[in-house]
Design an enzyme around this catalytic site. Structure first.
Site, PDB file in Angstrom:
ATOM      1  N   HIS A 191      -5.636 -21.620  11.484  1.00 48.41           N
ATOM      2  CA  HIS A 191      -6.712 -21.446  10.860  1.00 48.41           C
ATOM      3  C   HIS A 191      -7.037 -20.819  10.562  1.00 48.41           C
ATOM      4  CE1 HIS A 191     -10.808 -23.261  11.707  1.00 48.41           C
ATOM      5  NE2 HIS A 191     -10.979 -21.967  12.206  1.00 48.41           N
ATOM      6  N   CYS A 218      -6.712 -27.829  12.601  1.00 41.95           N
ATOM      7  CA  CYS A 218      -8.085 -28.664  12.894  1.00 41.95           C
ATOM      8  C   CYS A 218      -7.777 -30.451  12.999  1.00 41.95           C
ATOM      9  CB  CYS A 218      -9.058 -28.270  11.882  1.00 41.95           C
ATOM     10  SG  CYS A 218      -9.689 -26.802  11.697  1.00 41.95           S
ATOM     11  N   ASP A 268      -8.281  -7.616   0.824  1.00 40.25           N
ATOM     12  CA  ASP A 268      -7.127  -7.408   2.187  1.00 40.25           C
ATOM     13  C   ASP A 268      -7.280  -7.380   3.600  1.00 40.25           C
ATOM     14  OD1 ASP A 268      -5.636  -4.719   3.413  1.00 40.25           O
ATOM     15  OD2 ASP A 268      -6.764  -4.257   1.323  1.00 40.25           O
ATOM     16  N   CYS A 271     -13.376 -28.306   8.672  1.00 43.33           N
ATOM     17  CA  CYS A 271     -11.824 -27.197   8.047  1.00 43.33           C
ATOM     18  C   CYS A 271     -10.409 -28.156   7.634  1.00 43.33           C
ATOM     19  CB  CYS A 271     -11.820 -26.365   8.576  1.00 43.33           C
ATOM     20  SG  CYS A 271     -10.093 -25.667   8.738  1.00 43.33           S
ATOM     21  N   ASP A 323       0.573  -1.040  -0.166  1.00 42.59           N
ATOM     22  CA  ASP A 323      -0.292   0.132  -0.351  1.00 42.59           C
ATOM     23  C   ASP A 323       0.794   1.245   0.299  1.00 42.59           C
ATOM     24  OD1 ASP A 323       0.743   0.293   2.060  1.00 42.59           O
ATOM     25  OD2 ASP A 323      -0.840  -0.891   3.173  1.00 42.59           O
ATOM     26  N   CYS A 362      -7.359 -27.356   7.763  1.00 40.10           N
ATOM     27  CA  CYS A 362      -6.364 -27.116   8.595  1.00 40.10           C
ATOM     28  C   CYS A 362      -5.414 -28.029   8.978  1.00 40.10           C
ATOM     29  CB  CYS A 362      -6.315 -25.659   8.259  1.00 40.10           C
ATOM     30  SG  CYS A 362      -6.850 -25.653  10.320  1.00 40.10           S
TER      31      CYS A 362
END
Length: 471
Positions: free
Chosen positions: A435, A409, A366, A404, A188, A406
């Site tokens: 996660h 998890c 974002d 999930c 940015d 991930c």
């Protein structure tokens, strides 16, 4: 991305991993053995990924293109990252990625799904960019951010110019090498942080003079200096320098700030183009301003289109105006911009914010929310956010989110993560952040698939019903 890894590299591990002497990230075990991934991913994979090849063919494919030395690695361990294979295959075939190319693959209403191709890799859209404010996504290693499915990160000009300094990053080889992330980075312009973090600022046509929030030293940030800093950092998508004012400001103040931002946008364009090789190999986005006023937004869009940019951001939202007002602005603002270029909604946001913005034609997002929330004990799930610090999770042996895929998890219980967070253990913040990033990237993959299959509206309604109990 994880779906692609699964389809390309789903191989049995060696019978005894301990005997092999190799240590694998938990993701590898889940990828090959975990029931969660195998159950969830087939419904979530991107249908626009390249056609998969059986893993036993990958070595032969690369060998035919000059990659014979990689065949044993692919066939024996199955641990070669999909990105490495794709990168190597492109090199041996003599291909060169374009500077910036946006291809829209499918639309559903105002929503689009596509690909941004850049020299450091492709970005699948709609895309969510994890925020690496100070050259790091907090509590995460770069390879683990990539494993979550992220194609691009965001870095912050304001923070990096103050510490460690853009010139120092440049001397050390640029932001990519400095932080160990070889894929695209968007930076940015620094304008928002100057106005939100600095105790004293002085605005003029030249730029903004401000005091550092770190040590009180005075600095000047102008369109030209912002372009220089982003060039020193080695940014792949550079943001134009703009002036942000609250949406509660008078129309006169909003109009003056928008008009100055458009003058600064032209100076940003000129400053970026003067950047030699960096300008020839990277991209510049303009930022639409105008608060919640449709007329000001249209004037801003016309000015930006006249200058010409590689992509366009909708700025000045998610600053306290509320979701209803933000969506009302997004009902018209994206349509005022070039439909052939990516549209980026800066600083957004909550999962349902993202779903609603995608429905209105936004391609890129974002937000610090998934990482910041992870460090403070909030986990995002498909049934809504949960506060893992709550006592009810102290003996809960389920995963943070049963749906999930991930590593957190697939490996740890709510009870364990509850203990870590309550005890202030660093691992708690790491697991919660991991996660949350996977949750966000899974949501983006779901959105891409829904758009490609022409079912975005039912998907979005089902998501809202499940997530917040509203259609």
């Amino acid at each position: 991305m994880i779906a692609r890894v699964q389809r390309y590299f789903r191989m049995p591990l060696q019978p005894d991993r301990r005997a092999s002497g190799q240590q694998h990230h938990p993701f590898v075990r889940i990828l090959h053995e975990g029931p969660v991934l195998g159950r969830r991913l087939p419904a979530r994979h991107d249908p626009l990924d390249p056609h998969p090849r059986p893993v036993e063919q990958c070595g032969e494919y690369l060998a035919r293109h000059g990659g014979r030395q990689w065949r044993e690695q692919v066939g024996d361990t199955g641990l070669v990252h999909a990105e490495c294979v794709a990168s190597f295959a492109a090199k041996v075939k003599g291909q060169r990625m374009p500077r910036f190319d946006f291809t829209i693959h499918a639309t559903d209403g105002k929503a689009r799904t596509g690909t941004i191709a850049m020299q450091r890799g492709e970005i699948r859209t709609p895309a969510f960019m994890p925020v690496g404010t100070a050259a790091t996504v907090k509590a995460m290693k770069p390879q683990d951010v990539r494993a979550s499915g992220a194609d691009i990160l965001l870095g912050n000009t304001y923070h990096l110019m103050l510490r460690p300094g853009a010139e120092r990053v440049d001397r050390l080889g640029g932001l990519h090498g400095f932080m160990g992330w070889d894929r695209p980075i968007l930076t940015d312009s620094g304008g928002y942080q100057v106005m939100s973090l600095s105790e004293l600022t002085k605005r003029s046509e030249e730029g903004i003079v401000f005091k550092s929030h770190l040590d009180g030293t005075r600095h000047m940030l102008s369109p030209e200096r912002s372009m220089e800093i982003q060039r020193l950092l080695g940014s792949n998508i550079v943001m134009a320098f703009d002036e942000l004012v609250p949406t509660t400001s008078t129309r006169e103040v909003q109009a003056a700030a928008m008009e100055r931002s458009m003058r600064w946008a032209r100076r940003s364009r000129q400053g970026f183009d003067a950047g030699g090789a960096h300008a020839q190999n990277n991209a510049l986005f303009g930022i639409q301003q105008g608060a919640l006023d449709e007329g000001l937004r249209k004037a801003s869009a016309d000015a930006l289109l006249d200058i010409g940019f590689d992509g366009y951001a909708v700025g000045g939202l998610a600053v306290g105006e509320g979701q209803e007002a933000m969506f009302a602005c997004l009902d018209y603002a994206p349509g005022q911009l070039d439909p052939a270029k990516p549209r980026y909604l800066m600083g957004v946001g909550k999962p349902d914010d993202i779903v609603g913005a995608v429905e209105r034609g936004i391609d890129m997002f974002d937000c610090v929310l998934p990482t910041r929330s992870g460090r403070t004990g909030q986990a995002f799930t498909r049934q809504g956010p949960i506060n893992i610090r709550n006592a009810k999770f102290a003996e809960d042996q389920g995963p943070l989110d049963p749906a999930c895929a991930c590593p957190t998890c697939g490996t740890f219980t709510r009870a364990y993560v509850h203990h870590l967070v309550r005890a202030g253990e660093i691992l708690g913040a790491m697991l919660m952040t991991e996660h949350n990033l996977w949750f966000y990237q899974a949501l983006m993959a779901d959105l891409r698939a829904a758009i490609a299959q022409g079912r975005l509206t039912p998907f979005a309604n089902d998501f809202r019903t499940t997530y917040y109990g509203k259609g």
